[in-house]
Design an enzyme around this catalytic site. Structure first.
Site, mmCIF file in Angstrom:
data_model
loop_
_atom_site.group_PDB
_atom_site.id
_atom_site.type_symbol
_atom_site.label_atom_id
_atom_site.label_comp_id
_atom_site.label_asym_id
_atom_site.label_seq_id
_atom_site.Cartn_x
_atom_site.Cartn_y
_atom_site.Cartn_z
ATOM 1 C CB SER A 72 7.521 -5.767 -4.428
ATOM 2 O OG SER A 72 8.053 -5.298 -3.218
ATOM 3 C CE1 TYR B 50 7.285 -11.140 -2.695
ATOM 4 C CE2 TYR B 50 8.373 -9.228 -1.730
ATOM 5 C CZ TYR B 50 7.292 -9.793 -2.373
ATOM 6 O OH TYR B 50 6.201 -9.011 -2.702
ATOM 7 C CE LYS C 226 6.004 -10.368 -6.025
ATOM 8 N NZ LYS C 226 4.703 -10.654 -6.615
#
Ligand code: NAD
Ligand code: UFG
Length: 360
Positions: free
Chosen positions: A137, A161, A165
């Site tokens: 992302s 989050y 990643k």
């Protein structure tokens, strides 16, 4: 023909990618635990792909599996081998994706996005399947004043989050034996063919109106919220700040049509299959920035409806602007986004209307 394991296949981006995989002749293994999707999406994938019942049983296998369960993954690979179907590559969409939830539940996010991914890689390695496409992302970059954002820019995630990643990206570099970090393509001396694809803001839906985003619970992102306001499900849209240093004061993002994104996965797979072992890192965006107000305006034009809004406080942790430099995707994949925000709004709205008509 090749078998591609698609984890998170019934989710938003996974389901659209399954359509193109089937259309290109690949056979697919659908893996999901349905925590943020429904088994009904499989029917939609079949409907949009226009497969007959013979083809369905020959070309699609379905496994309800949690990637955190190592044994289940192993059993799935082994059952495929027993039925003489070797999995040639994995596209790994399964994961949790809400920035806000990740702040509340960091353990859950690390378990799914990092431990689950490690389970998958270990299982793949033991079955000598070493071609892997990972959904990363733009969030790995964090706040930056350098626009457009290049793959070599600083990785500095600012949420749990984003950390999951970025960490899994690092893990993939480590297992493929890559030491350099700044190049888009780095040779792997461990026989891995890996792509780390950094998506910007995926929106829209399949143009048939039979497939789109179907999140459980209240959406957090702008596009589904605009669609809800437009359809009357929600009274008003809150715009998080109109005092950002942008063209009209509202946040600017690089929205990308989900079918463009799906196509990039197809091209990535083909590229990995024909190339030497390597780790490929690419931004997937259009290179074009759209403000919140511009997106609302386009939605209104495409739907002929009003989107009432009010200006609220800035949302904590938001960035003012995020736009990809997609030049390397063009260089390595010969890929460029075809659709603009008009098509994204048109297809997203068609999906919203068909959900209402069909009670989805
Ligand atoms: P999604 O939630 O629609 O799809 C993810 C799928 O994974 C769901 O079907 C869910 O049920 C499944 N899943 C979750 N945990 C699982 C587990 N433990 N085991 C098996 N399946 C599990 O999300 P999406 O928008 O399709 O995103 C796909 C991937 O792309 C995610 O990894 C996400 O982090 C990443 N990504 C998404 C965006 C975005 O804005 N949509 C942007 C950048 C990156
Ligand atoms: N926004 C509003 N009102 C809303 C929701 C959003 O004004 O109700 C604004 C935001 O402030 C931002 C823009 O709309 O300026 C886009 O916000 P989104 O929540 O749709 O998207 P983000 O760019 O903030 O984040 C998304 C995903 C992240 C992912 C990131 C990059 O939610 O998980 O894109 O891919 F990391």
């Amino acid at each position: 023909m090749y078998w591609i394991l698609v984890t998170g296949a019934t989710g938003y981006i996974g389901s659209h990618t399954c359509i193109l995989l089937l259309k290109s002749g690949y056979n697919i293994v659908i893996l999901d635990n349905f925590s943020n999707s429904s088994p009904k999406v499989i029917d939609n994938i079949i409907k949009v792909s226009n497969l007959n019942s013979k083809e369905i049983s020959r070309r699609i296998k379905v496994f309800e599996i949690d990637i955190c369960n190592h044994n289940s993954l192993d059993n799935m690979f082994s059952s495929m081998i027993k039925s003489r179907k070797k999995i040639n590559a994995v596209i790994h969409f399964a994961g949790l994706k809400s920035v806000a939830d990740s702040v509340e539940q960091p353990y859950k996010y690390w378990e799914t996005n990092v431990l689950g991914g490690i389970n998958l890689i270990q299982t793949m390695e033991s079955y000598n399947c070493k071609t892997f496409v990972f959904s990363s992302s733009a969030t790995v970059y964090g706040p930056t004043s350098k626009i457009p954002i290049k793959e070599s820019d600083l990785i500095k995630p600012c949420s749990p989050y984003g950390s999951t990643k970025a960490s899994f990206e690092n893990f993939l570099a480590d297992i493929s034996g890559c030491t350099e970090t700044l190049k888009c393509s780095i040779p792997s001396n461990k026989e891995w063919r890996i792509a780390r694809l950094r998506y910007f803001n995926p929106v829209g839906a399949h143009s048939s109106g039979n497939l789109g985003e179907l999140p459980k619970g209240k959406p957090n992102n702008l596009f589904p919220l605009i669609a809800e306001v437009c359809s009357g499900e929600r009274e008003i849209l809150e715009i998080f700040g109109n005092d950002w240093p942008t063209k009209d004061g509202t946040g600017v993002r690089d929205y990308i049509h989900v079918m463009d994104l799906a196509e990039a996965h197809l091209l990535t797979l083909s590229k990995l299959f024909i190339s030497d072992p390597q780790i490929l890192t690419l931004n997937l965006g259009t290179g074009i920035g759209t403000s919140v107000l511009e997106l609302i305006k386009t939605f209104e034009l495409e739907t002929g409806r009003k989107v009432p809004y009010k200006i609220s406080e800035r949302r904590r942790g938001d960035l003012s602007i995020s736009i990809a430099d997609p030049i390397n995707a063009l260089k390595y994949l010969n890929w460029k986004a075809k659709f603009g925000i008009k098509e994204m709004c048109r297809d997203g709205w068609r999906w919203k209307q068909s959900q209402a008509q069909n009670n989805i």
